[in-house]
Design an enzyme around this catalytic site. Sequence first.
Site, PDB file in Angstrom:
ATOM      1  N   TYR A  35      14.648   3.873  14.137  1.00  0.00           N
ATOM      2  CA  TYR A  35      13.911   4.687  13.155  1.00  0.00           C
ATOM      3  C   TYR A  35      13.456   3.807  11.978  1.00  0.00           C
ATOM      4  O   TYR A  35      12.332   3.910  11.496  1.00  0.00           O
ATOM      5  CB  TYR A  35      14.798   5.836  12.650  1.00  0.00           C
ATOM      6  CG  TYR A  35      14.296   6.451  11.370  1.00  0.00           C
ATOM      7  CD1 TYR A  35      13.113   7.185  11.341  1.00  0.00           C
ATOM      8  CD2 TYR A  35      14.985   6.279  10.164  1.00  0.00           C
ATOM      9  CE1 TYR A  35      12.633   7.729  10.161  1.00  0.00           C
ATOM     10  CE2 TYR A  35      14.516   6.817   8.978  1.00  0.00           C
ATOM     11  CZ  TYR A  35      13.344   7.539   8.984  1.00  0.00           C
ATOM     12  OH  TYR A  35      12.855   8.060   7.809  1.00  0.00           O
ATOM     13  N   PRO A  88       9.697   4.328  -1.374  1.00  0.00           N
ATOM     14  CA  PRO A  88      10.290   5.579  -0.885  1.00  0.00           C
ATOM     15  C   PRO A  88      10.511   5.514   0.622  1.00  0.00           C
ATOM     16  O   PRO A  88       9.600   5.153   1.369  1.00  0.00           O
ATOM     17  CB  PRO A  88       9.209   6.617  -1.214  1.00  0.00           C
ATOM     18  CG  PRO A  88       7.918   5.847  -1.227  1.00  0.00           C
ATOM     19  CD  PRO A  88       8.271   4.479  -1.724  1.00  0.00           C
ATOM     20  N   GLY A  90      12.308   8.012   3.684  1.00  0.00           N
ATOM     21  CA  GLY A  90      12.954   9.292   3.943  1.00  0.00           C
ATOM     22  C   GLY A  90      14.234   9.111   4.739  1.00  0.00           C
ATOM     23  O   GLY A  90      14.408   8.119   5.457  1.00  0.00           O
ATOM     24  N   TYR A 140       4.584  14.124  -0.939  1.00  0.00           N
ATOM     25  CA  TYR A 140       3.445  14.344  -0.044  1.00  0.00           C
ATOM     26  C   TYR A 140       2.706  15.555  -0.575  1.00  0.00           C
ATOM     27  O   TYR A 140       3.258  16.342  -1.344  1.00  0.00           O
ATOM     28  CB  TYR A 140       3.932  14.614   1.385  1.00  0.00           C
ATOM     29  CG  TYR A 140       4.533  13.410   2.073  1.00  0.00           C
ATOM     30  CD1 TYR A 140       3.733  12.325   2.413  1.00  0.00           C
ATOM     31  CD2 TYR A 140       5.884  13.354   2.384  1.00  0.00           C
ATOM     32  CE1 TYR A 140       4.275  11.211   3.044  1.00  0.00           C
ATOM     33  CE2 TYR A 140       6.426  12.248   3.022  1.00  0.00           C
ATOM     34  CZ  TYR A 140       5.619  11.180   3.344  1.00  0.00           C
ATOM     35  OH  TYR A 140       6.153  10.081   3.970  1.00  0.00           O
ATOM     36  N   ARG A 175       4.750   7.130  16.546  1.00  0.00           N
ATOM     37  CA  ARG A 175       5.859   6.156  16.602  1.00  0.00           C
ATOM     38  C   ARG A 175       6.601   6.314  17.924  1.00  0.00           C
ATOM     39  O   ARG A 175       7.570   7.054  18.030  1.00  0.00           O
ATOM     40  CB  ARG A 175       6.784   6.355  15.407  1.00  0.00           C
ATOM     41  CG  ARG A 175       5.985   6.213  14.107  1.00  0.00           C
ATOM     42  CD  ARG A 175       6.737   6.670  12.893  1.00  0.00           C
ATOM     43  NE  ARG A 175       5.793   6.856  11.798  1.00  0.00           N
ATOM     44  CZ  ARG A 175       6.112   7.355  10.624  1.00  0.00           C
ATOM     45  NH1 ARG A 175       7.344   7.704  10.362  1.00  0.00           N
ATOM     46  NH2 ARG A 175       5.193   7.500   9.691  1.00  0.00           N
ATOM     47  N   LYS A 263      -0.204   6.079  -3.208  1.00  0.00           N
ATOM     48  CA  LYS A 263       0.336   5.109  -2.253  1.00  0.00           C
ATOM     49  C   LYS A 263      -0.304   5.336  -0.890  1.00  0.00           C
ATOM     50  O   LYS A 263      -0.312   6.478  -0.394  1.00  0.00           O
ATOM     51  CB  LYS A 263       1.855   5.282  -2.146  1.00  0.00           C
ATOM     52  CG  LYS A 263       2.506   4.464  -1.052  1.00  0.00           C
ATOM     53  CD  LYS A 263       4.021   4.576  -1.136  1.00  0.00           C
ATOM     54  CE  LYS A 263       4.724   3.790  -0.065  1.00  0.00           C
ATOM     55  NZ  LYS A 263       4.700   4.428   1.254  1.00  0.00           N
ATOM     56  N   HIS A 287       1.928   1.824   5.201  1.00  0.00           N
ATOM     57  CA  HIS A 287       3.150   2.590   5.479  1.00  0.00           C
ATOM     58  C   HIS A 287       4.095   1.760   6.365  1.00  0.00           C
ATOM     59  O   HIS A 287       4.760   2.288   7.258  1.00  0.00           O
ATOM     60  CB  HIS A 287       2.788   3.906   6.171  1.00  0.00           C
ATOM     61  CG  HIS A 287       3.702   5.058   5.834  1.00  0.00           C
ATOM     62  ND1 HIS A 287       3.353   6.058   4.971  1.00  0.00           N
ATOM     63  CD2 HIS A 287       4.955   5.366   6.257  1.00  0.00           C
ATOM     64  CE1 HIS A 287       4.341   6.934   4.890  1.00  0.00           C
ATOM     65  NE2 HIS A 287       5.335   6.535   5.665  1.00  0.00           N
ATOM     66  N   ASP A 318       2.738  -3.050  -0.484  1.00  0.00           N
ATOM     67  CA  ASP A 318       3.942  -3.220   0.322  1.00  0.00           C
ATOM     68  C   ASP A 318       3.562  -3.543   1.745  1.00  0.00           C
ATOM     69  O   ASP A 318       2.389  -3.553   2.115  1.00  0.00           O
ATOM     70  CB  ASP A 318       4.874  -1.996   0.217  1.00  0.00           C
ATOM     71  CG  ASP A 318       4.310  -0.745   0.888  1.00  0.00           C
ATOM     72  OD1 ASP A 318       3.376  -0.840   1.707  1.00  0.00           O
ATOM     73  OD2 ASP A 318       4.816   0.341   0.585  1.00  0.00           O
ATOM     74  N   ARG A 322       9.818  -9.802   2.832  1.00  0.00           N
ATOM     75  CA  ARG A 322      11.193 -10.147   3.228  1.00  0.00           C
ATOM     76  C   ARG A 322      11.708 -11.393   2.506  1.00  0.00           C
ATOM     77  O   ARG A 322      12.873 -11.746   2.662  1.00  0.00           O
ATOM     78  CB  ARG A 322      11.253 -10.459   4.740  1.00  0.00           C
ATOM     79  CG  ARG A 322      10.679  -9.397   5.652  1.00  0.00           C
ATOM     80  CD  ARG A 322      11.604  -8.190   5.789  1.00  0.00           C
ATOM     81  NE  ARG A 322      11.043  -7.237   6.742  1.00  0.00           N
ATOM     82  CZ  ARG A 322      10.231  -6.229   6.410  1.00  0.00           C
ATOM     83  NH1 ARG A 322       9.900  -6.011   5.148  1.00  0.00           N
ATOM     84  NH2 ARG A 322       9.765  -5.414   7.337  1.00  0.00           N
TER      85      ARG A 322
HETATM   86  C1  LIG Z   1      12.504   4.200   7.600  1.00  0.00           C
HETATM   87  C2  LIG Z   1      11.278   4.373   6.740  1.00  0.00           C
HETATM   88  C3  LIG Z   1      11.024   5.598   6.139  1.00  0.00           C
HETATM   89  C4  LIG Z   1       9.898   5.747   5.315  1.00  0.00           C
HETATM   90  N1  LIG Z   1       9.704   6.948   4.672  1.00  0.00           N
HETATM   91  C5  LIG Z   1       8.689   7.058   3.781  1.00  0.00           C
HETATM   92  C6  LIG Z   1       8.534   8.242   3.001  1.00  0.00           C
HETATM   93  O1  LIG Z   1       9.324   9.178   3.105  1.00  0.00           O
HETATM   94  N2  LIG Z   1       7.501   8.284   2.126  1.00  0.00           N
HETATM   95  C7  LIG Z   1       6.620   7.252   1.977  1.00  0.00           C
HETATM   96  O2  LIG Z   1       5.699   7.330   1.166  1.00  0.00           O
HETATM   97  N3  LIG Z   1       6.754   6.110   2.689  1.00  0.00           N
HETATM   98  C8  LIG Z   1       7.768   5.987   3.576  1.00  0.00           C
HETATM   99  N4  LIG Z   1       7.917   4.820   4.269  1.00  0.00           N
HETATM  100  C9  LIG Z   1       7.006   3.678   4.008  1.00  0.00           C
HETATM  101  C10 LIG Z   1       7.576   2.804   2.880  1.00  0.00           C
HETATM  102  O3  LIG Z   1       7.501   3.453   1.638  1.00  0.00           O
HETATM  103  C11 LIG Z   1       6.800   1.491   2.759  1.00  0.00           C
HETATM  104  O4  LIG Z   1       5.435   1.788   2.638  1.00  0.00           O
HETATM  105  C12 LIG Z   1       7.010   0.540   3.931  1.00  0.00           C
HETATM  106  O5  LIG Z   1       8.329   0.616   4.403  1.00  0.00           O
HETATM  107  C13 LIG Z   1       6.688  -0.889   3.509  1.00  0.00           C
HETATM  108  O6  LIG Z   1       6.820  -1.792   4.552  1.00  0.00           O
HETATM  109  P1  LIG Z   1       8.155  -2.659   4.818  1.00  0.00           P
HETATM  110  O7  LIG Z   1       9.157  -1.706   5.407  1.00  0.00           O
HETATM  111  O8  LIG Z   1       7.708  -3.688   5.793  1.00  0.00           O
HETATM  112  O9  LIG Z   1       8.602  -3.210   3.505  1.00  0.00           O
HETATM  113  C14 LIG Z   1       9.007   4.663   5.120  1.00  0.00           C
HETATM  114  C15 LIG Z   1       9.276   3.431   5.741  1.00  0.00           C
HETATM  115  C16 LIG Z   1      10.388   3.277   6.529  1.00  0.00           C
HETATM  116  C17 LIG Z   1      10.670   1.931   7.154  1.00  0.00           C
END
Ligand SMILES: Cc1cc2nc3c(=O)[nH]c(=O)nc-3n(C[C@H](O)[C@H](O)[C@H](O)COP(=O)(O)O)c2cc1C
Length: 391
Positions: A35, A88, A90, A140, A175, A263, A287, A318, A322
Amino acid sequence: MRRVFPRHRRFERAMNIDELAAIARRRLPNFVYEYIEGGSDDEVSLANNRAIFERYRFTPRTLTDVSQRSLTCQVLGREIAMPLIIAPTGFNGMITRDGDMKLARMAAKWRIPFTLSNASTTALEEIATFTESWNWMQIYFYRDRDYVEKLMARCEAAGFDTLVITTDSAIYGNREWDARNYTRPLVLDWYNKLHTLTRPGWIKDVLYPNGVPTFQNLGDLLPPGETSVQGAAAAIGRHLMPSLSWAEMRWLRQRWPGKLLIKGILSVEEARQASAEGIDGIVLSNHGGRQLDSSVSPMELVAEVRAAVGDAMTLLLDGGFRRGSDALKARLLGADAVMLGRATLYGLGAGGEPGVDHALRLLHAELDRDLGLLGCSKLEELDDSLMREAR
Ligand SMILES: Cc1cc2nc3c(=O)[nH]c(=O)nc-3n(C[C@H](O)[C@H](O)[C@H](O)COP(=O)(O)O)c2cc1C
């Protein structure tokens, strides 16, 4: 010599974020790790989010005094200790109990902002009591404006001053990696049920005694008694607004007195419009490669967007951050700071709160070391002469 994965499970010994990911993988059930890790479709965006950093090469200065260094910078008019913000994400309560609180506490310790997801398992009011950190709230947009209005009122009453509106997810990304783990929506297949039994530590931490964590910020969007994952996932899907447009952003701007960020922007034109509409800042984001596959990586856009919106607008991005050097590259291209999604989640999965602390310590050390190696004492000294694209 790259990617020597640790043979041990101790997060304290992880040398970098990739090693924390490997340790998290050994500690978490397969479906939880996937996930976190998965992207959409063929994961082209996901891979490119990492690969893109190799395109940029530093051209450092060596004969400068870098004995005193500082990583502080300004975001939305406030000083933060380094150019990182926790993005953020979830369902953090599925990685470890009270995952959001653990992230928020460590964000406070390192003096960087923490963003609570709309789909989080911790109530925003609970995060807000934690006033040492600068907490942002992501929401959202839903078909029911009343609900959005109530959510904003909750945020304002709780004392949040920054809202992050995610606009790239009005339709849920494909996904497959994640979906494959379930026989029906959110019912695990046998492999994952059995695999989960091999993680008794996780079961005790996350599931015992109350079962799967529930969503705390979806309020009356969920029918009574439907705070379960199943109920919430279905409700979010039903309520997200595929007709989302600038009209909703204007409506939000009129109602929200605090800072407003969008975002999910991946277009220079939309960035320019956000600036014209009085939005305080944007987060360029695909995302984390979880929504439209093959979309551009934010790193490919950031310089062009900075040129288009000028210096006044807060510009974050973003995707794939890393290493400290990744964030310095983003700064060199014009970003104010970067958001961390998976990097801190790997820390959370590998070692809970101290694991997040370790992730941020590693990134802080890398930022500090690389800033000095570039020949700079502070972030404001970074300039175009210090990086070029590989030929
Ligand atoms: C497990 C997971 C859950 C996420 N849930 C949300 C969310 O609830 N709201 C949101 O705006 N972005 C969500 N994202 C996107 C992140 O905010 C972010 O844009 C993204 O993880 C950045 O890439 P990185 O994981 O390579 O740093 C989620 C990403 C991951 C990996």
